[in-house]
Motif scaffolding. Structure first.
Motif, short mmCIF file in Angstrom:
data_model
loop_
_atom_site.label_atom_id
_atom_site.label_comp_id
_atom_site.label_asym_id
_atom_site.label_seq_id
_atom_site.Cartn_x
_atom_site.Cartn_y
_atom_site.Cartn_z
N LEU A 454 0.77 -1.36 0.01
CA LEU A 454 -0.18 -0.05 0.08
C LEU A 454 0.92 1.35 -0.14
CD1 LEU A 454 -2.60 1.54 0.13
CD2 LEU A 454 -2.72 0.87 2.44
N PRO A 455 1.85 1.37 0.97
CA PRO A 455 2.61 2.59 0.70
C PRO A 455 3.20 2.60 -0.55
CG PRO A 455 3.09 1.46 2.76
CD PRO A 455 2.22 0.58 1.99
N LEU A 456 3.66 1.48 -0.93
CA LEU A 456 4.60 1.76 -2.22
C LEU A 456 3.71 2.10 -3.47
CD1 LEU A 456 7.04 1.58 -4.02
CD2 LEU A 456 6.53 -0.89 -4.27
N SER A 457 2.42 1.51 -3.48
CA SER A 457 1.49 2.22 -4.50
C SER A 457 1.07 3.62 -4.30
CB SER A 457 0.24 1.07 -4.54
OG SER A 457 0.66 -0.30 -5.00
N ASN A 458 0.94 3.87 -2.87
CA ASN A 458 0.25 5.03 -2.92
C ASN A 458 1.55 6.23 -2.92
OD1 ASN A 458 -1.41 7.36 -1.63
ND2 ASN A 458 -0.18 7.33 0.11
N SER A 459 2.82 5.77 -2.83
CA SER A 459 3.95 6.91 -3.01
C SER A 459 4.11 7.05 -4.45
CB SER A 459 5.22 6.40 -2.36
OG SER A 459 6.03 7.06 -2.55
N VAL A 460 4.14 5.95 -5.10
CA VAL A 460 4.40 6.12 -6.63
C VAL A 460 3.08 6.93 -7.33
CG1 VAL A 460 4.23 4.93 -8.69
CG2 VAL A 460 5.57 4.00 -6.81
N MET A 461 2.08 6.75 -6.84
CA MET A 461 0.77 7.20 -7.39
C MET A 461 0.95 9.00 -6.95
SD MET A 461 -2.28 9.05 -6.90
CE MET A 461 -2.99 8.74 -5.18
N GLN A 462 1.28 9.10 -5.80
CA GLN A 462 1.16 10.50 -5.45
C GLN A 462 2.31 11.41 -6.44
OE1 GLN A 462 0.39 12.31 -1.73
NE2 GLN A 462 -0.97 10.61 -1.10
N THR A 463 3.71 10.61 -6.32
CA THR A 463 4.54 11.38 -7.09
C THR A 463 4.35 11.70 -8.42
OG1 THR A 463 6.15 10.10 -5.57
CG2 THR A 463 7.08 11.09 -7.83
N VAL A 464 3.89 10.69 -9.12
CA VAL A 464 3.41 11.12 -10.47
C VAL A 464 2.22 12.11 -10.55
CG1 VAL A 464 2.16 9.80 -12.60
CG2 VAL A 464 4.19 8.62 -11.39
N LEU A 465 1.21 12.00 -9.54
CA LEU A 465 0.17 12.84 -9.69
C LEU A 465 0.67 14.35 -9.43
CD1 LEU A 465 -2.99 14.05 -9.12
CD2 LEU A 465 -2.46 13.01 -6.84
N ARG A 466 1.74 14.65 -8.38
CA ARG A 466 2.06 15.87 -8.35
C ARG A 466 2.94 16.27 -9.37
NH1 ARG A 466 2.68 17.47 -2.74
NH2 ARG A 466 1.84 16.21 -1.15
N ARG A 467 3.69 15.59 -9.95
CA ARG A 467 4.49 16.07 -11.18
C ARG A 467 3.75 16.64 -12.48
NH1 ARG A 467 7.47 11.39 -12.07
NH2 ARG A 467 6.36 11.07 -13.73
N VAL A 509 -7.75 15.45 -12.97
CA VAL A 509 -8.45 14.03 -13.05
C VAL A 509 -7.43 13.35 -14.32
CG1 VAL A 509 -10.39 12.57 -14.64
CG2 VAL A 509 -10.98 14.48 -13.15
N GLY A 510 -6.86 14.17 -15.23
CA GLY A 510 -5.95 13.43 -15.98
C GLY A 510 -4.55 13.19 -15.24
N SER A 511 -4.45 13.77 -14.10
CA SER A 511 -3.03 13.68 -13.16
C SER A 511 -3.16 12.38 -12.46
CB SER A 511 -2.67 14.73 -12.73
OG SER A 511 -2.32 15.94 -13.38
N TYR A 512 -4.44 12.34 -11.80
CA TYR A 512 -4.85 11.24 -11.05
C TYR A 512 -4.80 9.88 -12.04
CZ TYR A 512 -6.32 12.60 -6.42
OH TYR A 512 -6.56 12.82 -5.11
N VAL A 513 -5.58 9.94 -13.02
CA VAL A 513 -5.18 8.85 -14.06
C VAL A 513 -3.98 8.54 -14.34
CG1 VAL A 513 -6.21 8.00 -16.37
CG2 VAL A 513 -7.64 9.08 -14.95
N ASP A 514 -3.06 9.42 -14.63
CA ASP A 514 -1.61 9.17 -14.85
C ASP A 514 -1.05 8.37 -13.38
OD1 ASP A 514 -1.88 10.42 -17.32
OD2 ASP A 514 -0.86 12.35 -16.80
N GLY A 515 -1.31 9.12 -12.37
CA GLY A 515 -0.52 8.53 -11.28
C GLY A 515 -1.33 7.11 -11.01
N LEU A 516 -2.51 6.78 -11.10
CA LEU A 516 -2.96 5.45 -10.92
C LEU A 516 -2.45 4.43 -11.89
CD1 LEU A 516 -6.54 6.58 -10.07
CD2 LEU A 516 -4.79 5.38 -8.50
N TRP A 517 -2.25 4.97 -13.07
CA TRP A 517 -1.69 4.18 -14.37
C TRP A 517 -0.17 3.33 -13.81
CZ3 TRP A 517 2.71 3.27 -17.03
CH2 TRP A 517 2.86 2.77 -18.08
#
Length: 546
Positions: A454-467, A509-517
């Motif tokens: 969970l922390p790894l998936s969340n960390s990756v998602m948030q990093t991409v989302l922010r960027r 929304v687009g950034s969330y989708v990128d992070g979740l990808w």
């Protein structure tokens, strides 16, 4: 569930939330004004003020209650950190059941769990609640593992997978209704009954265990003293590897603490985080050195001399981490792309849950009939990898009903793996005295994967989302200060997307989708790793095996 804030000066009751809820997701007791529009230049107009995101006080400083929100949030984090220490208790239960007997330890685990639930239910302070959760966690960590160990004791190996599948089916059903039932109890009669309500069923289970579970004699090779005498109990106590248990618990704690705190309380590059990982590695080496000299180690190192045993631990761990990443990302995806409610977004996980239950039952039947498990493990990880790949290829913001079923193969594959990998482990453990510790460690590896996944998936998602969100907002011509505020609100509150204009909403929304990808990519990487190991694992004949 509905959370209600208590007025100042009123004592909390069983209807009160366990933790004071921040008045916004940032936890500062302030409310952001909705962003109504964006000017052609891209500036945010908040409350009619061009180029700034303004804030208003939801209440004055006196009415906030000195530090209530910050203290509650900090206490919750401490509770999680303390609780991870309990995970080491899983390996201890396996060895203790060899010394004191399976039945005794099952009853002990149930009793510890009941006591913990009662303390939580009667708790008047947060630390009392934490103490209760620590105690109940120490009990629950042994309950599932001991049941699986009992099944291996009582049944031929070909039947084990099928019966474990039935246990998993019941556990899956319990997990599925636990959240809604707990929420209903909180809303109707108060949160305390979510814990009081667990006491009667466990007491009934204890009674049934006492009546129906056979009592094979515990191992008593080291003492000829009469069973139950003081000398006998002392000899059993001396067999417990306390030194190894403490070292192992500290090594696990030193590993999980930085995972829990990294990226939240401290940057991943912070010396404190790096030091904890280093300490964990050192403690592992010390633990190995100590266990080599123990007559009855808590975790026999010979288990890890068998390649297929190590692969079994790793395959199930990877599958578990991948599945947890899915459980994290799917509800969030539908919340952000379709603005689904918590209930509806959570319901999108049903295909994976159903697949998990079906996969376990079907694999159990096939193993009983064919005696083969390697092909099932390969099939399981292939299905899961295919599912995560589909999510990466097709879930881009406009997902229809049929595409929402793409998560079914991942749950189905994980269900197959849970049964088949268990048989794989049992087939390669030749020493009967090593089986209980090996099964306990398998549960531990699965629990550790839950903690890491969970922390790894969340960390990756948030990093991409922010960027990606920063880049999109810069393209809209917004200023750096405004962008930072929008990003912080976006990552802290999924409902923030409702308070922005169309252009900013599309960017979020687009950034969330990128992070979740990328989050799906993490799950795919875990599952693909499991696939590589599944190809190498060897098929052992089950006929005549333990």
């Amino acid at each position: 569930m509905v959370q209600r804030s208590e007025p100042a000066g009123i004592e909390p009751t069983e209807d009160s939330p366990l933790l004071a809820k921040p008045r916004n997701a940032n936890g500062h007791g302030e409310a952001y004004v909705s962003i109504a529009e964006i000017s052609p230049e891209g500036s945010v107009n908040g409350n009619g003020v061009n180029g700034s995101l303004t804030k208003i006080r939801s209440e004055d400083e006196e009415s906030r209650g000195s530090g209530e929100v910050e203290e509650s949030a900090g206490t919750a984090n401490v509770a999680r950190i303390i609780s991870v220490l309990l995970i080491a208790t899983q390996t201890l239960y396996g060895k203790l059941s060899d010394i004191y007997g399976r039945k005794t330890m099952v009853i002990t685990a149930y009793l510890i769990f009941v006591v913990g639930c009662a303390i939580v239910a009667m708790g008047q302070t947060m630390w009392q609640v934490i103490l209760g959760r620590v105690i109940s966690g120490a009990g629950s960590s042994g309950m599932a593992g001991l049941v699986s160990i009992l099944i291996t004791d009582l049944l031929p190996i070909r039947d084990v997978a099928q019966w474990r599948a039935y246990v998993n089916l019941v556990a899956t059903f319990g997990r599925s209704i636990g959240g809604p039932l707990g929420g209903w109890l909180v809303d109707v009669i108060g949160w305390r009954w979510s814990f009081y309500g667990q006491v009667p069923p466990i007491i009934l289970a204890i009674v049934l265990v006492i009546i129906y579970l056979p009592s094979p004699p515990a191992d008593s090779e080291v003492s000829d003293a009469p069973n139950g005498s003081a000398a006998s109990q002392k000899s059993k106590l001396q067999r417990i590897d306390f030194q190894g248990s403490i070292l192992f618990a500290l090594a696990v704690l030193a590993l999980l603490l930085p995972i829990e705190l990294g990226g939240v309380k401290f940057p991943w590059s912070h010396p404190f985080i790096i030091s904890l990982f280093a300490v964990s590695a050192v403690l592992v080496f010390v633990f190995i050195a100590v266990e080599k000299r123990q007559a009855e180690p808590i975790l026999p190192l010979e288990i890890f001399h068998r390649r297929d045993a190590v692969f079994s631990f790793a395959i199930l761990g990877c599958q578990t981490a991948a599945q947890l990443g899915l459980m994290f990302s799917v509800p969030l995806y539908f919340q952000i792309t379709q603005r689904a409610s918590n209930t509806v977004s959570g319901a999108h996980l049903v295909p994976a849950v159903v697949g998990n239950a079906l996969g376990g039952v079907i694999s159990g039947v096939l193993i009983k009939r064919s005696g083969r498990y390697k092909a099932l493990i390969i099939t399981a990880v292939s299905l899961s990898s295919f599912s995560y790949l589909l999510l990466m290829l097709r879930w881009h913001g406009n997902t229809n009903f049929w595409e929402s079923l793409y998560i079914f193969p991942s749950g189905f594959g994980t269900g197959i793996a849970q049964s088949a990998v268990f048989i794989s482990l049992q087939a390669v453990i030749s020493d009967p005295s090593h089986l209980a510790p090996a099964i306990s460690f398998m549960y531990l590896s699965s629990t550790l994967s839950l903690t890491v996944g969970l922390p790894l998936s969340n960390s990756v998602m948030q990093t991409v989302l922010r960027r990606t969100l920063r880049a999109r907002l810069l393209d809209l011509g917004m200023e750096v200060g405004e962008i930072s505020k929008i990003i912080e609100n976006t990552v802290s509150d999924v409902d923030f997307v409702d308070s922005v204009t169309a252009k900013v909403r599309d960017a979020i929304v687009g950034s969330y989708v990128d992070g979740l990808w990328w989050s799906h990519g993490v799950s795919f990487a875990f599952s693909a790793t499991a696939f590589a190991m599944a190809l190498i694992i060897r098929q052992k004949p089950l006929d005549g095996a333990r």
